[in-house]
Design an enzyme around this catalytic site. Structure first.
Site, short mmCIF file in Angstrom:
data_model
loop_
_atom_site.label_atom_id
_atom_site.label_comp_id
_atom_site.label_asym_id
_atom_site.label_seq_id
_atom_site.Cartn_x
_atom_site.Cartn_y
_atom_site.Cartn_z
N SER A 3 0.86 -1.19 0.00
CA SER A 3 0.00 0.00 0.00
C SER A 3 0.89 1.23 0.00
O SER A 3 2.07 1.16 0.38
CB SER A 3 -0.87 -0.01 1.26
OG SER A 3 -1.52 1.24 1.46
N TYR B 194 -2.59 -1.08 10.39
CA TYR B 194 -2.50 -1.23 8.93
C TYR B 194 -1.19 -0.65 8.41
O TYR B 194 -0.47 -1.30 7.62
CB TYR B 194 -3.69 -0.54 8.27
CG TYR B 194 -3.72 -0.66 6.76
CD1 TYR B 194 -4.08 -1.85 6.15
CD2 TYR B 194 -3.41 0.43 5.95
CE1 TYR B 194 -4.12 -1.96 4.76
CE2 TYR B 194 -3.45 0.33 4.57
CZ TYR B 194 -3.80 -0.87 3.99
OH TYR B 194 -3.83 -0.97 2.61
#
Length: 254
Positions: free
Chosen positions: A139, A152
């Site tokens: 990401s 995350y």
């Protein structure tokens, strides 16, 4: 000829979003597939749509026995594994770090990091004889931080480190390992996050303003980068981070 003719690929998190888009592109380019996800219904439907040469398995990617069995079954059915997309992941929930439940941190790390480590462990063993390409979905949060999603962010930084270590260890065996790092992509996972944030001031327009190209990405756009890394077109590419982010990590738009 298709770009993946003769290749066998495993895709985790394949039931929807980026994983499903990659499965469609890979099948179109000639790959035989093992699709893996916890969502058995959508997974079965996708495998049926893609037709001959596509197998599927409902599995918990955090479970070592399940990962080992997934790789072994792929070799049994298709004879080998050439490509793997370690794509399964979750964003978690929005919490300030000081308020984040430890159970949430552990869950995100299990799915986003432990599962990738397990996948690398068994896939690299399976690829030792003939080499292969492993692509990990990271990401933009793996190269920068955003507030209120500390588990995350931590997990996506971690998988970039895993990728680099695996790339160095796999190079002598012809095993290439890279990450693809998307910005916000218009997938069911993102739509669920938006629904959870309804009424909290979050909006697509606010996110669009952080992306120079001015929009969310599409799952097919990420899958196309994965296809490049899976194919022989990228045979000198390993240990690298590939951004698919509309310029988001380049800086704020003027």
């Amino acid at each position: 000829m298709g770009r993946l003719d003769g290749k066998v690929a495993i895709i985790t998190g394949a039931a929807r979003g980026i994983g499903a888009a990659a499965a469609r592109q890979f099948a179109h380019e000639g790959a035989r597939l093992m699709l893996v996800d916890m969502r058995e219904g959508p997974l079965r439907d996708l495998a049926t749509q893609l037709g001959e040469g596509v197998s599927y398995r409902a599995a918990d990617v955090t479970d070592e026995a399940a990962i080992r069995s997934m790789v072994e079954e792929t070799v049994r059915l298709h004879g080998k594994v050439d490509v793997a997309l370690l794509n399964a992941g979750i964003p978690g929930e929005n919490h300030r770090l000081v308020d984040c439940p430890i159970e949430l941190f552990d869950k995100v790390m299990a799915i986003n990091v432990r599962a990738v480590w397990l996948g690398l462990k068994y896939l690299m063993k399976a690829m030792e004889a003939a080499g292969g390409s492993i692509v990990i979905t990271a990401s933009t949060s793996g190269v920068r931080a955003i507030p209120n999603l500390s588990p995350y962010v931590t997990s996506k930084h971690a998988v970039i480190g895993l990728m680099r270590a695996a790339a160095l260890e796999g190079a002598s065996k012809g095993i290439r390992v890279n990450t693809v790092n998307p910005a916000t992509i218009d997938t069911p996972m993102v739509q669920e996050l938006e629904a959870a944030q309804a009424g909290k001031g979050a909006s697509r327009d606010a996110i669009y303003r952080t992306i120079p190209l001015g929009r969310y990405g599409e799952a097919d756009e990420v899958a196309s980068m994965m296809l490049f890394l899976a194919s022989d077109e990228s045979k000198f590419c390993t240990g690298a981070v590939y951004m698919v982010d509309g310029g988001a990590t380049a800086g704020r738009p003027i």
